[in-house]
Design an enzyme around this catalytic site. Structure first.
Site, PDB file in Angstrom:
ATOM      1  N   HIS A 335      15.182   3.613  -1.807  1.00 45.45           N
ATOM      2  CA  HIS A 335      14.504   2.814  -0.770  1.00 45.45           C
ATOM      3  C   HIS A 335      15.411   1.847  -0.028  1.00 45.45           C
ATOM      4  O   HIS A 335      14.923   1.070   0.802  1.00 45.45           O
ATOM      5  CB  HIS A 335      13.367   2.002  -1.383  1.00 45.45           C
ATOM      6  CG  HIS A 335      12.221   2.816  -1.862  1.00 45.45           C
ATOM      7  ND1 HIS A 335      11.126   3.097  -1.073  1.00 45.45           N
ATOM      8  CD2 HIS A 335      11.992   3.424  -3.038  1.00 45.45           C
ATOM      9  CE1 HIS A 335      10.271   3.837  -1.761  1.00 45.45           C
ATOM     10  NE2 HIS A 335      10.774   4.056  -2.959  1.00 45.45           N
ATOM     11  N   LYS A 523       6.716  -9.579   7.499  1.00 40.92           N
ATOM     12  CA  LYS A 523       7.454  -8.781   6.504  1.00 40.92           C
ATOM     13  C   LYS A 523       8.142  -9.782   5.589  1.00 40.92           C
ATOM     14  O   LYS A 523       8.113 -10.979   5.853  1.00 40.92           O
ATOM     15  CB  LYS A 523       8.493  -7.893   7.188  1.00 40.92           C
ATOM     16  CG  LYS A 523       9.360  -8.638   8.215  1.00 40.92           C
ATOM     17  CD  LYS A 523      10.372  -7.728   8.884  1.00 40.92           C
ATOM     18  CE  LYS A 523       9.843  -6.852   9.990  1.00 40.92           C
ATOM     19  NZ  LYS A 523       9.739  -5.450   9.651  1.00 40.92           N
ATOM     20  N   ARG A 524       8.770  -9.307   4.503  1.00 43.28           N
ATOM     21  CA  ARG A 524       9.497 -10.240   3.663  1.00 43.28           C
ATOM     22  C   ARG A 524      10.598 -10.931   4.460  1.00 43.28           C
ATOM     23  O   ARG A 524      11.119 -10.390   5.427  1.00 43.28           O
ATOM     24  CB  ARG A 524      10.090  -9.509   2.451  1.00 43.28           C
ATOM     25  CG  ARG A 524       9.053  -9.183   1.395  1.00 43.28           C
ATOM     26  CD  ARG A 524       8.396 -10.419   0.832  1.00 43.28           C
ATOM     27  NE  ARG A 524       9.280 -11.130  -0.054  1.00 43.28           N
ATOM     28  CZ  ARG A 524       9.208 -11.115  -1.386  1.00 43.28           C
ATOM     29  NH1 ARG A 524       8.249 -10.434  -1.987  1.00 43.28           N
ATOM     30  NH2 ARG A 524      10.063 -11.797  -2.104  1.00 43.28           N
ATOM     31  N   LYS A 529      16.600  -8.614   8.011  1.00 42.31           N
ATOM     32  CA  LYS A 529      15.446  -8.382   8.881  1.00 42.31           C
ATOM     33  C   LYS A 529      15.478  -9.286  10.119  1.00 42.31           C
ATOM     34  O   LYS A 529      14.720  -9.111  11.054  1.00 42.31           O
ATOM     35  CB  LYS A 529      14.148  -8.591   8.106  1.00 42.31           C
ATOM     36  CG  LYS A 529      13.947  -7.565   6.976  1.00 42.31           C
ATOM     37  CD  LYS A 529      12.648  -7.804   6.214  1.00 42.31           C
ATOM     38  CE  LYS A 529      12.505  -6.992   4.950  1.00 42.31           C
ATOM     39  NZ  LYS A 529      12.098  -5.585   5.176  1.00 42.31           N
ATOM     40  N   THR A 631       7.442   0.118   7.155  1.00 40.86           N
ATOM     41  CA  THR A 631       6.128   0.748   7.210  1.00 40.86           C
ATOM     42  C   THR A 631       5.176  -0.133   8.022  1.00 40.86           C
ATOM     43  O   THR A 631       4.207   0.370   8.603  1.00 40.86           O
ATOM     44  CB  THR A 631       5.554   0.967   5.796  1.00 40.86           C
ATOM     45  OG1 THR A 631       5.797  -0.203   5.017  1.00 40.86           O
ATOM     46  CG2 THR A 631       6.178   2.170   5.120  1.00 40.86           C
ATOM     47  N   LYS A 635       2.071   0.561  11.038  1.00 43.61           N
ATOM     48  CA  LYS A 635       0.735  -0.054  11.112  1.00 43.61           C
ATOM     49  C   LYS A 635       0.507  -0.686  12.485  1.00 43.61           C
ATOM     50  O   LYS A 635      -0.587  -0.594  13.059  1.00 43.61           O
ATOM     51  CB  LYS A 635       0.575  -1.101  10.003  1.00 43.61           C
ATOM     52  CG  LYS A 635       0.639  -0.486   8.604  1.00 43.61           C
ATOM     53  CD  LYS A 635       0.853  -1.503   7.497  1.00 43.61           C
ATOM     54  CE  LYS A 635       1.346  -0.773   6.244  1.00 43.61           C
ATOM     55  NZ  LYS A 635       1.855  -1.683   5.195  1.00 43.61           N
TER      56      LYS A 635
HETATM   57  N1  CJB Z   1      12.112  -1.791  -0.080  1.00 51.01           N
HETATM   58  O1  CJB Z   1      10.287  -3.117  -0.408  1.00 51.01           O
HETATM   59  C1  CJB Z   1      11.407  -2.730  -0.784  1.00 51.01           C
HETATM   60  N2  CJB Z   1      11.941  -3.227  -1.920  1.00 51.01           N
HETATM   61  C2  CJB Z   1      13.144  -2.829  -2.398  1.00 51.01           C
HETATM   62  O2  CJB Z   1      13.590  -3.318  -3.422  1.00 51.01           O
HETATM   63  C3  CJB Z   1      13.859  -1.854  -1.681  1.00 51.01           C
HETATM   64  C4  CJB Z   1      13.314  -1.350  -0.504  1.00 51.01           C
HETATM   65  C5  CJB Z   1      11.488  -1.249   1.151  1.00 51.01           C
HETATM   66  O3  CJB Z   1      10.836  -0.037   0.840  1.00 51.01           O
HETATM   67  C6  CJB Z   1      10.025   0.430   1.911  1.00 51.01           C
HETATM   68  C7  CJB Z   1       9.328   1.665   1.451  1.00 51.01           C
HETATM   69  O4  CJB Z   1      10.206   2.728   1.343  1.00 51.01           O
HETATM   70  C8  CJB Z   1      10.856   0.658   3.168  1.00 51.01           C
HETATM   71  O5  CJB Z   1       9.996   0.994   4.220  1.00 51.01           O
HETATM   72  C9  CJB Z   1      11.668  -0.579   3.531  1.00 51.01           C
HETATM   73  O6  CJB Z   1      12.535  -0.306   4.595  1.00 51.01           O
HETATM   74  C10 CJB Z   1      12.446  -1.043   2.313  1.00 51.01           C
HETATM   75  O7  CJB Z   1      13.110  -2.265   2.585  1.00 51.01           O
END
Ligand code: CJB
Length: 789
Positions: A335, A523-524, A529, A631, A635
């Site tokens: 991810h 978002k976080r 970001k 994601t 949305k």
């Molecule tokens: N992502 O939320 C997280 N936590 C992590 O530790 C690593 C990645 C996010 O995952 C999402 C689902 O795949 C991605 O859309 C996003 O870009 C990514 O930061």
């Protein structure tokens, strides 16, 4: 589900009386919520049971994830059962306001952000598509913290969703298992949550494990002297499922975290193998025919040596045979390429927490080391780079790739970067393991539930097939020149903006102009970001409006929502900065309604449901190459917001689907960044040459803004000016500001704006998690639709 009003009324009254000794007319909203939830549970009980029976006969996929960011269940469950309107109507007749009932439910917030919410969307799609898939995770007593603002800084308070118990969880003591650590053992007690599919009878399961002390098993064995020791042991055991680690995209490397991971992974695998044996006996070679296990990021990767342990130590399978089974059973999703999120465990700690698992991990490491020596006899560097244990660190991502048959990234660009850079050695060795699975979102929660106005208008235009097949939205393109349709979707947007305005007035006492442009970044909080780029532009805009009061400008409201990891100082400094600037701008009488800045406190799934439908602009402005997918971007798109973004993650695919002319794409591409890095990037260049930028950056340290003495603004300043501006905030500023101006001009032309909206909605089909899940099902898991009657 058929809705029978009399039956529901009877059940509801019965529940209220049994549980709270209260009649329907005297029940509090909380009591009605609980009783309603239990009534739903009783109505689905039979289908849930039958679904489990059917699935046990066929191949199943198990989704192991340390996070499931579910949000509320009531509304979603009623919608998926197809009885939401009926229930609302029925409660209304009884003089009960449904919204008040819904607000009694706490979010099940067992996740940080994208990764956890993706897992939740996947659950919805699996059930809706009648696919035999089950989630496994931890039943954290405290989910992601609640965020409050004090002097513009984030403060965290514990989240307590289980305070008054949870109606959607069913305890299953008969499936309890014991998990063995080095020095101690704990009981893993499962709780099941039903995952109700939309428009189907299938009810899937999310199983969450809760940790308990084995002392609870039989306190009698402890004598008087041991009593205190025994209670201490109880606390230690229960700590394992006490709290979700609130870090996102970073590795905590803590002993408790490793314990959490092993705890839920071991319990889940024991459970899976136990059920397998019930049906197939000891024919372990059949495991890959009936079981597929997805590792959601590196967090559950310890499952690989754990399955080896179960097969070799417990079941007496030969190591070589066990390894063949393991490789065919697991697959791994990556991810992020952020190095700090690829987990590595210190050998000493790993060995202490799970000594037997360490031995097995070493065995896997040695086996692979020999393979590498044969594969690359003349490239010792490569051999070293790919080893699972390097020095005193265990590389969980390498273990995952070696032990899986498929490895996927989460957007086209992300997967390409993995193959070409981060995982290049691995891709060269195993080209057939790698594939892309672009993320998706469930349209049930993110349109049907959160935006019923737009949902029913779409249904009016093209029918309701989109609810189960989002590619149907394409049919909306026939209305692209239909003024009536365009003006209606504009009106719906205004209506949703008004609802958000009302919510923010009630919760935060802020007044917002619903006719202003809602420019939203939720978002976080993370440097990559680039919330900083966003707020810099706002501050610059503010200076311009001050100098130029007659500037032609459509009023704009900048909306932010973000939690920062509690230990991430810079992220917390950026939250303060946003609130600092918000206070200055919102308090400036010369600016009035033209510019506003709002930081939404405690951003979470339930608030997100109000925000996405109300947005005009979707801010997706990460440094190119850094956001794996995103994601939230999907949305927003589905709700008719236009993307203002870099060509990063799934933004690339969004722009491709809707047409780049229907988004605002800016900034450096991945290759530009590579080139600039090679050439040598000096942030002082944009700082000195881009009009107004110096003014903005210097505000951090010249007394115009205040971090209240924490020193964090100076730190941020130094990150930009002295430490190389890693995320190219200054470099991308000018182009970003140009796009902001363009948006402000374009928004005035209502018709052409609404066309952009419609283009985005009509082309959001690809981004359904139904599409994503079908790809996983067909290309990775090999599972088939199994519909119950
Ligand atoms: N992502 O939320 C997280 N936590 C992590 O530790 C690593 C990645 C996010 O995952 C999402 C689902 O795949 C991605 O859309 C996003 O870009 C990514 O930061």
């Amino acid at each position: 589900m058929e809705f029978n009003k009399e039956k529901w009324k009877e059940k509801l009254e019965e529940r209220l009386l049994e549980k709270f000794s209260v009649s329907l007319k005297d029940a509090s909203p909380f009591e009605v919520y609980k009783a309603l939830g239990e009534t739903v549970m009783s109505f689905i009980a039979k289908d849930w049971y039958e679904t489990k029976q059917e699935y046990s006969k066929t191949k199943q996929a198990f989704y192991l994830s340390s996070e499931f960011l579910m949000g509320r269940a009531l509304g979603n469950n009623l919608i998926n059962l197809g009885i939401d309107k009926e229930i609302q109507e029925f409660l209304k007749e009884l003089g009960i306001d449904y919204n008040q009932i819904e607000d009694e439910e706490e979010d099940a917030a067992l996740g940080n952000g994208g990764l956890g919410r993706l897992a939740a969307c996947f659950m919805d799609s699996l059930a809706t598509l009648n696919l035999p898939g089950q989630g496994y995770s931890i039943r954290y007593r405290n989910g992601i913290f609640n965020q409050y603002l004090r002097d513009g800084y984030q403060v965290e308070k514990p989240e307590t969703w289980l305070k008054y118990e949870d109606v959607w969880s069913v305890m299953r003591p008969e499936d309890e298992v014991v998990v063995n650590f080095g020095y101690t053992s704990v009981r893993a007690l499962p709780y099941d949550m039903p995952i109700i599919g939309y428009g189907t009878k299938n009810v899937n399961t999310l199983r969450l494990w809760e940790a308990h002390s084995i002392v609870d098993l039989d306190l009698g064995v402890f004598n008087q002297q041991d009593y205190l020791h025994a209670t201490q042991d109880k606390t230690l055991a229960e700590d394992i499922s006490r709290v979700l680690y609130p870090n996102d995209s970073t590795d905590e490397g803590k002993k408790l975290r490793l314990r959490q991971q092993y705890f839920f992974v071991s319990a889940s695998l024991q459970d899976i193998i136990k059920k397998f044996k019930k049906v197939h006996g000891r024919e372990f070679s059949k495991i890959p025919e009936f079981i597929s296990i997805q590792l959601n990021d590196t967090h559950p990767v310890i499952a690989i040596p754990e399955l080896m342990r179960i097969l070799v130590d417990v079941e007496g399978v030969l190591w070589e045979d066990a390894w063949e089974i393991v490789k065919k059973t697991f697959s791994y999703t990556n991810h992020t390429i952020l190095a700090e999120a690829l987990e590595k465990w210190w050998v000493g700690l790993y060995q202490e927490v799970v000594p037997r698992i360490f031995q097995i991990t070493e065995g896997i490491h040695n086996q692979f080391k020999n393979e590498l020596a044969n594969l690359y006899p003349n490239d010792v560097n490569k051999q070293n780079r790919m080893q699972i244990i390097q020095g005193n660190m265990i590389h969980m991502a390498w273990l995952a790739i070696y032990g899986s048959h498929k490895v996927n990234g989460v957007a086209e660009l992300h997967t390409e970067i993995l193959k070409e850079h981060e995982l290049r050695d691995w891709y060269e060795l195993y080209p057939d393991k790698f594939l892309n699975k672009t993320n998706g979102i469930t349209q049930r929660r993110w349109l049907l539930k959160s935006n019923p106005q737009l949902a029913s208008y779409i249904t009016e235009l093209i029918g309701d097939a989109w609810i189960k097949d989002l590619s149907e939205l394409k049919k909306l393109e026939q209305f692209i020149d239909d003024k009536k349709v365009l003006s209606k979707i504009w009106d719906i947007k205004i209506e949703k903006k008004k609802e958000l305005v009302e919510y923010l007035r009630e919760t935060q006492g802020i007044d917002i102009n619903p006719n202003s442009i809602f420019d939203v970044q939720v978002k976080r909080l993370h440097e990559y970001k680039r919330q900083l780029l966003n707020i810099f532009q706002v501050y610059d805009l503010y200076q311009q409006l001050k100098q130029n009061p007659n500037m032609d400008f459509v009023p704009t409201t900048y909306i932010y929502g973000a939690k920062a990891a509690p230990g991430y100082k810079v992220a917390k400094g950026i939250i303060r900065l946003i609130n600092d600037i918000a206070q200055i701008i919102n308090g400036d009488d010369e600016i009035k309604d033209r510019l506003k800045v709002v930081f939404v406190e405690n951003y979470r799934v339930t608030v997100a449901e109000k925000i996405f439908p109300a947005a005009d602009i979707s801010e997706q402005i990460s440094t190119a190459g850094k956001e794996a997918s995103g994601t939230g971007n999907m949305k927003f798109m589905l709700n008719g917001a236009i993307t203002l973004g870099t060509l990063d993650g799934a933004n690339v695919e969004i722009a491709k689907e809707a047409g780049e002319e229907n988004e605002y794409i800016f900034g450096m591409r991945v290759k530009d960044i590579e080139e600039l890095r090679k050439k040598g990037y000096d942030p002082r260049f944009p700082y000195n040459n881009v009009t107004g930028l110096k003014q903005v950056v210097d505000a951090l340290i010249d007394g115009r803004l205040s971090d209240l003495g924490s020193g964090i603004y100076r730190e941020i300043h130094s990150l930009l000016m002295e430490r190389g501006d890693q995320y190219f905030v200054l470099e991308d500023f000018e182009d970003y500001r140009r796009k902001q101006r363009e948006i402000n001009r374009d928004y005035k032309d209502k018709i052409s704006w609404a066309k952009k909206m419609l283009k985005n909605i009509a082309n959001a089909g690809k981004f359904s998690s139904d599409r994503t899940i079908l790809e996983y099902a067909n290309e990775i898991w090999n599972i088939k639709e199994t519909k119950i009657k």
